[in-house]
Design an enzyme around this catalytic site. Structure first.
Site, mmCIF file in Angstrom:
data_model
loop_
_atom_site.group_PDB
_atom_site.id
_atom_site.type_symbol
_atom_site.label_atom_id
_atom_site.label_comp_id
_atom_site.label_asym_id
_atom_site.label_seq_id
_atom_site.Cartn_x
_atom_site.Cartn_y
_atom_site.Cartn_z
ATOM 1 N N THR A 22 0.720 -1.276 0.016
ATOM 2 C CA THR A 22 -0.094 0.002 -0.081
ATOM 3 C C THR A 22 0.865 1.346 0.028
ATOM 4 O O THR A 22 1.307 1.624 -1.045
ATOM 5 C CB THR A 22 -1.052 0.055 1.226
ATOM 6 O OG1 THR A 22 -0.098 -0.307 2.404
ATOM 7 C CG2 THR A 22 -1.768 -1.164 1.194
ATOM 8 N N LYS A 55 4.097 -6.989 3.885
ATOM 9 C CA LYS A 55 3.752 -5.577 3.545
ATOM 10 C C LYS A 55 3.345 -4.790 5.000
ATOM 11 O O LYS A 55 2.915 -5.416 6.007
ATOM 12 C CB LYS A 55 2.602 -5.305 2.631
ATOM 13 C CG LYS A 55 1.308 -5.792 3.035
ATOM 14 C CD LYS A 55 0.587 -4.979 4.005
ATOM 15 C CE LYS A 55 0.308 -3.476 3.470
ATOM 16 N NZ LYS A 55 -0.610 -2.620 4.283
ATOM 17 N N THR A 67 -1.054 -3.398 11.768
ATOM 18 C CA THR A 67 -1.179 -3.270 10.120
ATOM 19 C C THR A 67 -0.093 -3.891 9.309
ATOM 20 O O THR A 67 0.812 -3.118 8.845
ATOM 21 C CB THR A 67 -1.589 -1.737 9.796
ATOM 22 O OG1 THR A 67 -2.181 -1.852 8.578
ATOM 23 C CG2 THR A 67 -0.430 -0.906 9.837
ATOM 24 N N GLU A 118 5.832 4.783 7.465
ATOM 25 C CA GLU A 118 5.548 6.012 6.491
ATOM 26 C C GLU A 118 6.451 7.093 6.803
ATOM 27 O O GLU A 118 6.277 7.865 7.962
ATOM 28 C CB GLU A 118 3.941 6.232 6.734
ATOM 29 C CG GLU A 118 3.255 5.066 6.008
ATOM 30 C CD GLU A 118 1.649 5.455 6.396
ATOM 31 O OE1 GLU A 118 0.969 4.724 5.491
ATOM 32 O OE2 GLU A 118 1.350 5.906 7.483
ATOM 33 N N ASN A 172 -0.365 10.593 5.547
ATOM 34 C CA ASN A 172 -1.791 10.197 6.282
ATOM 35 C C ASN A 172 -2.970 11.164 6.142
ATOM 36 O O ASN A 172 -4.015 10.966 6.255
ATOM 37 C CB ASN A 172 -1.487 9.805 7.722
ATOM 38 C CG ASN A 172 -0.775 8.384 7.689
ATOM 39 O OD1 ASN A 172 -1.650 7.302 7.606
ATOM 40 N ND2 ASN A 172 0.420 8.181 7.924
ATOM 41 N N THR A 189 -6.606 10.211 -0.937
ATOM 42 C CA THR A 189 -6.757 11.025 -2.387
ATOM 43 C C THR A 189 -5.250 10.688 -2.960
ATOM 44 O O THR A 189 -5.174 11.410 -4.080
ATOM 45 C CB THR A 189 -6.710 12.432 -1.843
ATOM 46 O OG1 THR A 189 -5.634 12.878 -1.083
ATOM 47 C CG2 THR A 189 -8.152 12.840 -1.387
#
Length: 414
Positions: free
Chosen positions: A163, A189, A200, A286, A409, A414
């Protein structure tokens, strides 16, 4: 950022090498673009030439997504899995009865495509929560998996499950059991919404070892507690995450159980693969620029050491300080103090890499410039904590907290 290095080496009779989930005998995997994402691969699969014994650990989030429920249903039937189908881009979480029906449809379609029984298929999804799956695209994608042998490419599978990840994650080891070569491979992942106790992430581990199923489940739970449950990125736990371990017995070794003389060696092999995948997930947090490793020793028990290590690695203040190159050891000590562990603060020692910053619970004279340079110039930051109480120890992994984490985040959908 480069992935955690995976070079061949010898470690306690376990050989770590470049490899993947298809390196163990009898496993195939692949991936493709079916249209969930605009351009990137978004549908992946794993196939074993024979039904494999399976072990699984799932997210602790109360909102378990439909794919997890379908996978649990499959495993409950006879503790065997032969195929795994995974989509990325849409999590199929918080989607009600329609989402559950869609997950079962994925299972049914993939089983028919492979010509195997439905209950031999596990289903997994990852991505945005709350959206229904685009089933026409997924069905078309599954229908295009028409030659498992020719479409066999582990790197395509690794890409299809990502992702917000910035790189694919894999690991592989070999070892010897009763003169038979055993191989264990893995893919994973995970980048955001990562927190200890199965957060996650998706992780898939394959082995050609023959392993008794109950023992396999015990092995996975033990390993997960020491690896995947010891990482954090942002403190958020997701709805979809699980680790699957498949053992298809194609190495033709004597069946492994806890009574087997090579059982501990097998456990070490699974642990090595899982630890590598866990560290890669933490490294790929991230927006992250640094991997943080916290080692705690001298605690009253291993559980106490785990609590302290997790407290430090989960502290946003510690993570932000490391991003800024600020050797603010007070934040580390504070995280130790609120970990919930009873300890004598006058005994604690803290090192930032090779630099001691706290000794006997008091500030230790060190060069701020040298410590700042250590934080700024290294991609992996080591924090060592010694409680000087007993023999408990643990290691946890995480990453720094950067401006980019907020950017990623803030615009995730979008």
């Amino acid at each position: 950022m480069n992935t955690v290095e995976q070079v061949e080496k010898q470690t306690n009779s376990i050989k770590v090498l470049q490899g993947s989930i298809t390196t163990p005998l009898g496993f195939l995997a692949g991936g493709l673009h079916c249209g969930i994402k605009r351009m990137r691969y978004d549908l992946g699969w794993i196939f074993s030439v024979v039904p494999a014994s399976v072990a699984a650990v799932y997210t602790t989030n109360l909102f378990q997504a439909p794919p997890i429920k379908v996978t649990q249903d499959s495993i409950f039937t006879d503790r065997k899995i032969q195929g795994v189908i995974v989509n990325s881009g849409v999590a199929n979480a918080c989607t009600g009865e329609e989402g559950l029906a869609n997950a079962y449809t994925m299972r049914k379609m993939f089983s028919e495509q492979l010509g195997i029984e439905e209950h031999l298929v596990a289903v997994s999804s990852t991505g945005v929560i709350g959206n229904q799956l685009p089933m026409e695209k997924i069905i078309d994608g599954i229908s295009s998996i028409n030659d498992i042998q020719q479409q066999n490419d582990a790197s395509d599978f690794e890409k299809a499950i990502l992702t917000t990840d910035t790189f694919s994650k894999n690991a592989c080891v070999t070892l010897e059991v009763n003169g038979k070569r055993i191989t264990i491979g893995g893919a994973a992942k995970g980048s955001g919404m990562i927190h200890p106790n199965m957060a996650t992430m998706l992780a898939f581990i394959t082995t050609d070892a023959k392993v008794q199923q109950t023992a396999l489940q015990q092995a996975l739970k033990k390993v997960v507690d020491e690896t995947f449950n010891m990482i954090t990125v942002d403190g958020d736990s997701s709805t979809n995450d699980m680790v699957l371990l498949l053992a298809n017995g194609q190495a033709e070794n004597e069946e492994l159980t806890p009574e087997h003389p090579d059982w501990d060696l097998f456990l070490q092999g699974v642990n090595e693969v899982s630890k590598s995948l866990a560290k890669q997930i933490a490294q790929d947090g991230e927006g992250a620029t640094k991997l943080i490793e916290v080692q705690v020793k001298g605690a009253a028990s291993n559980e106490d050491a785990k609590k302290i290590a997790k407290s430090i690695i989960g502290s946003n203040l510690v993570k932000a300080a490391i991003f800024g190159g600020d050797p603010n050891w007070g934040r580390i000590v504070a995280a130790i103090g609120y970990s919930g562990v009873e300890l004598k603060s006058t005994k604690i020692k803290v090192d930032l890499g090779p630099i001691t910053v706290v000794d006997n619970g008091l500030p230790y004279l060190f060069s701020e410039q040298e410590a700042a340079s250590y934080l700024q110039q290294n991609d992996t930051i080591h924090i060592f904590v010694d409680i000087y109480d007993a023999d408990g120890k643990a290691t946890a992994w995480g990453c720094d907290l950067t401006y980019d984490y907020v950017k990623i985040n803030a615009s995730y959908r979008t």
